[in-house]
Enzyme design. Structure first.
Site, PDB file in Angstrom:
ATOM      1  N   GLY A  10       0.924  -1.330   0.006  1.00 29.85           N
ATOM      2  CA  GLY A  10       0.026   0.348   0.525  1.00 29.85           C
ATOM      3  C   GLY A  10       0.102   1.241  -0.462  1.00 29.85           C
ATOM      4  O   GLY A  10       0.568   2.650   0.429  1.00 29.85           O
ATOM      5  N   GLY A  11       2.529   1.263  -0.722  1.00 30.79           N
ATOM      6  CA  GLY A  11       2.937   2.459  -0.175  1.00 30.79           C
ATOM      7  C   GLY A  11       2.725   3.547  -1.625  1.00 30.79           C
ATOM      8  O   GLY A  11       3.263   4.152  -1.303  1.00 30.79           O
ATOM      9  N   PHE A  14      -1.713   6.978   0.618  1.00 31.58           N
ATOM     10  CA  PHE A  14      -1.632   8.136   2.090  1.00 31.58           C
ATOM     11  C   PHE A  14      -0.717   8.443   2.779  1.00 31.58           C
ATOM     12  O   PHE A  14       0.665   9.008   2.960  1.00 31.58           O
ATOM     13  CB  PHE A  14      -3.193   9.187   2.488  1.00 31.58           C
ATOM     14  CG  PHE A  14      -2.990  10.183   3.301  1.00 31.58           C
ATOM     15  CD1 PHE A  14      -2.004  11.432   3.420  1.00 31.58           C
ATOM     16  CD2 PHE A  14      -3.899  10.060   4.585  1.00 31.58           C
ATOM     17  CE1 PHE A  14      -2.463  12.541   4.136  1.00 31.58           C
ATOM     18  CE2 PHE A  14      -3.530  10.783   5.338  1.00 31.58           C
ATOM     19  CZ  PHE A  14      -3.130  12.004   4.962  1.00 31.58           C
ATOM     20  N   ILE A  15      -0.733   7.361   3.470  1.00 30.29           N
ATOM     21  CA  ILE A  15       0.230   7.199   4.694  1.00 30.29           C
ATOM     22  C   ILE A  15       1.512   6.702   4.116  1.00 30.29           C
ATOM     23  O   ILE A  15       2.849   7.143   4.136  1.00 30.29           O
ATOM     24  CB  ILE A  15       0.137   5.948   5.381  1.00 30.29           C
ATOM     25  CG1 ILE A  15      -0.487   7.177   6.664  1.00 30.29           C
ATOM     26  CG2 ILE A  15       1.329   5.883   6.412  1.00 30.29           C
ATOM     27  CD1 ILE A  15      -1.433   5.997   7.358  1.00 30.29           C
ATOM     28  N   ALA A  83      -1.102  -1.198   3.706  1.00 32.19           N
ATOM     29  CA  ALA A  83      -2.111  -2.147   2.558  1.00 32.19           C
ATOM     30  C   ALA A  83      -3.271  -2.958   3.020  1.00 32.19           C
ATOM     31  O   ALA A  83      -3.271  -3.099   3.477  1.00 32.19           O
ATOM     32  CB  ALA A  83      -2.131  -3.640   1.492  1.00 32.19           C
ATOM     33  N   GLU A  85      -7.952  -2.056   2.598  1.00 31.50           N
ATOM     34  CA  GLU A  85      -9.541  -1.056   3.165  1.00 31.50           C
ATOM     35  C   GLU A  85     -10.241  -0.357   4.221  1.00 31.50           C
ATOM     36  O   GLU A  85     -10.041  -1.280   5.413  1.00 31.50           O
ATOM     37  CB  GLU A  85     -10.648  -2.236   1.923  1.00 31.50           C
ATOM     38  CG  GLU A  85     -10.374  -2.649   0.579  1.00 31.50           C
ATOM     39  CD  GLU A  85     -10.569  -1.269  -0.282  1.00 31.50           C
ATOM     40  OE1 GLU A  85     -11.252  -0.431   0.003  1.00 31.50           O
ATOM     41  OE2 GLU A  85      -9.325  -1.859  -0.922  1.00 31.50           O
ATOM     42  N   TYR A 184     -15.192  -2.947   9.048  1.00 36.59           N
ATOM     43  CA  TYR A 184     -13.479  -2.904   8.804  1.00 36.59           C
ATOM     44  C   TYR A 184     -13.080  -2.967  10.361  1.00 36.59           C
ATOM     45  O   TYR A 184     -11.867  -3.611  10.301  1.00 36.59           O
ATOM     46  CB  TYR A 184     -13.721  -1.306   8.769  1.00 36.59           C
ATOM     47  CG  TYR A 184     -12.468  -0.555   9.210  1.00 36.59           C
ATOM     48  CD1 TYR A 184     -11.629  -0.816   8.321  1.00 36.59           C
ATOM     49  CD2 TYR A 184     -11.911   0.626   9.944  1.00 36.59           C
ATOM     50  CE1 TYR A 184     -10.012  -0.367   8.291  1.00 36.59           C
ATOM     51  CE2 TYR A 184     -10.682   0.921  10.142  1.00 36.59           C
ATOM     52  CZ  TYR A 184      -9.640   0.550   8.785  1.00 36.59           C
ATOM     53  OH  TYR A 184      -8.877   1.570   9.222  1.00 36.59           O
ATOM     54  N   LYS A 188      -9.685  -5.224  11.118  1.00 34.57           N
ATOM     55  CA  LYS A 188      -8.381  -4.855  11.708  1.00 34.57           C
ATOM     56  C   LYS A 188      -7.567  -5.764  12.110  1.00 34.57           C
ATOM     57  O   LYS A 188      -6.514  -6.515  12.413  1.00 34.57           O
ATOM     58  CB  LYS A 188      -8.625  -2.743  11.451  1.00 34.57           C
ATOM     59  CG  LYS A 188      -7.970  -2.576  10.462  1.00 34.57           C
ATOM     60  CD  LYS A 188      -7.331  -2.785   8.865  1.00 34.57           C
ATOM     61  CE  LYS A 188      -5.987  -1.886   9.674  1.00 34.57           C
ATOM     62  NZ  LYS A 188      -4.958  -2.038   8.766  1.00 34.57           N
ATOM     63  N   ASN A 213      -7.451   9.173  14.114  1.00 35.87           N
ATOM     64  CA  ASN A 213      -8.184   9.705  12.354  1.00 35.87           C
ATOM     65  C   ASN A 213      -6.735  10.455  12.116  1.00 35.87           C
ATOM     66  O   ASN A 213      -6.910  11.057  12.484  1.00 35.87           O
ATOM     67  CB  ASN A 213      -9.364  10.553  13.065  1.00 35.87           C
ATOM     68  CG  ASN A 213     -10.529   9.745  13.273  1.00 35.87           C
ATOM     69  OD1 ASN A 213     -10.564   8.984  14.216  1.00 35.87           O
ATOM     70  ND2 ASN A 213     -11.102   9.500  12.018  1.00 35.87           N
TER      71      ASN A 213
END
Length: 358
Positions: A10-11, A14-15, A83, A85, A184, A188, A213
């Site tokens: 997930g590179g 945003f993060i 990575a 959702e 979600y 996690k 957040n």
């Protein structure tokens, strides 16, 4: 670190982009993989914000063949697993998508590492405050604490936002029991347990950061399920009144993206000294704030109409979400540097640049 490699899943998000320069400074080689999902990336191309020293592969963590390609390309000493959702509301109607990426994507990664006999020194997972659900609430009469669980549909429809006779308590990893109230959040938490079981079996250090957040420059401006801060800014920029859900007293802990990047960097720097156990670290500002307060500041900043409380709600959403950060500060040598309103100003300035006519 010398002669060390880092893989970031997930590179391109945003993060991932926010930490890319820090990782490139820390490791000899950094490879980012991302599927460039159109919900986040309007164009299927390498993000400009991704540090040029980072190698980039368009691959999907849910595709086992892609994992073979990734691990033939890099044998990582450290994995930063971003990575995921992330849409809380979206996960109610797209549960399979969230479970596939968050849970199965993680198990496929671990299976591939096992197959290739690659056992990194550490795997860092960015988890979420959503694993706590409503968390623990203290009885106002002083008779202990309870876990009230998910607010029911009937309760929300009656406009009963809080739990009578109870006062919310901040989340504290290792103390507050994780009891997610969203699909979600459940995925996690499953990620955390799956990763912990695998890592401790193969002497790989699991580092789990439960993020509050996250907001700031770089956040997607097209994703309808992105953070509310950027959504509020877009509405106020158009002069619209910001709709505030429930009674406006929903509480959140907003943590600026640069502080999150710094926390990840410090966790990696201290990885050899962290205990091998799986107690996560909470990453937030440590300063709870109501949604109404945030909406009011943004409206005034843009000179927009005042926010309006609309009484709407989201199923599975929590009333109060904030954390303590003392253990994180102590163990990681990290502390948030950005106040909320300084961070909001930085976000507003960035949005102005992004939305200027090209």
């Amino acid at each position: 670190m010398e002669n060390k490699t880092c893989l970031v899943t997930g590179g391109a998000g945003f993060i991932g982009c926010a930490i890319s320069s820090r990782l490139a400074d820390r490791f000899d080689r950094v490879v980012a993989v991302d599927n460039l999902h159109p919900q986040i990336h309007p164009r299927a191309e390498r993000p400009v914000a991704l540090d040029p020293r980072v190698e980039f592969m368009v691959r999907d963590v849910t595709n086992p063949d892609h994992w073979s390609e990734i691990l033939n390309f890099i044998q990582p000493h450290v994995v930063v697993h971003l990575a995921a959702e992330t849409g809380t509301g979206q996960s109610l109607t797209e549960a399979t998508r969230h479970a596939s990426v968050n849970v199965v994507g993680t198990t496929l990664m671990l299976d591939a590492l096992s197959q290739y006999q690659i056992f990194p020194e550490a795997i860092l997972l960015t988890s979420s405050r959503a694993v706590y659900g409503e968390g623990a609430w203290r009885r106002r009469d002083g008779e202990g604490t309870i876990y009230p669980g998910q607010r029911t549909r009937a309760q929300l429809e009656r406009g009963e936002w809080d739990f009578p006779g109870l006062q919310p308590m901040p989340f504290t990893a290792g103390v507050t029991e994780p009891r997610p109230t969203s699909v979600y959040g459940a995925t996690k938490l499953a990620q955390e347990y799956v990763l912990g079981a695998w890592c401790l079996s193969f002497n790989v250090k699991p580092i789990i950061l439960r993020l509050q957040n996250v907001y700031g420059p770089g956040q997607s401006l097209i994703n309808p399920y992105t953070g509310i801060v950027s959504l509020f800014c877009r509405l106020a920029r158009e002069g619209k009144s910001i709709p505030v859900y429930e009674d406006g007293a929903i509480v959140r802990d907003f943590v600026f993206i640069d502080d999150v990047a710094a926390a990840i960097d410090r966790a990696l720097a201290h990885s050899s000294h962290l205990p091998l156990g799986r107690i996560p670290y909470d990453v937030g500002s440590g300063e709870p704030v109501t949604i109404a307060e945030v909406a009011d500041w943004i409206s005034k900043r843009y000179g927009a109409s005042s926010p309006h409380v609309n009484g709407a709600f989201r199923y599975g959403d929590v009333r109060h979400a904030a954390c303590t950060i003392e253990r994180t500060v102590k163990d990681l040598g990290w502390a948030p540097a950005w106040s909320l309103y300084r961070g909001l100003e930085a976000l507003v300035e960035w949005i102005e640049v992004q939305l200027q006519p090209k």
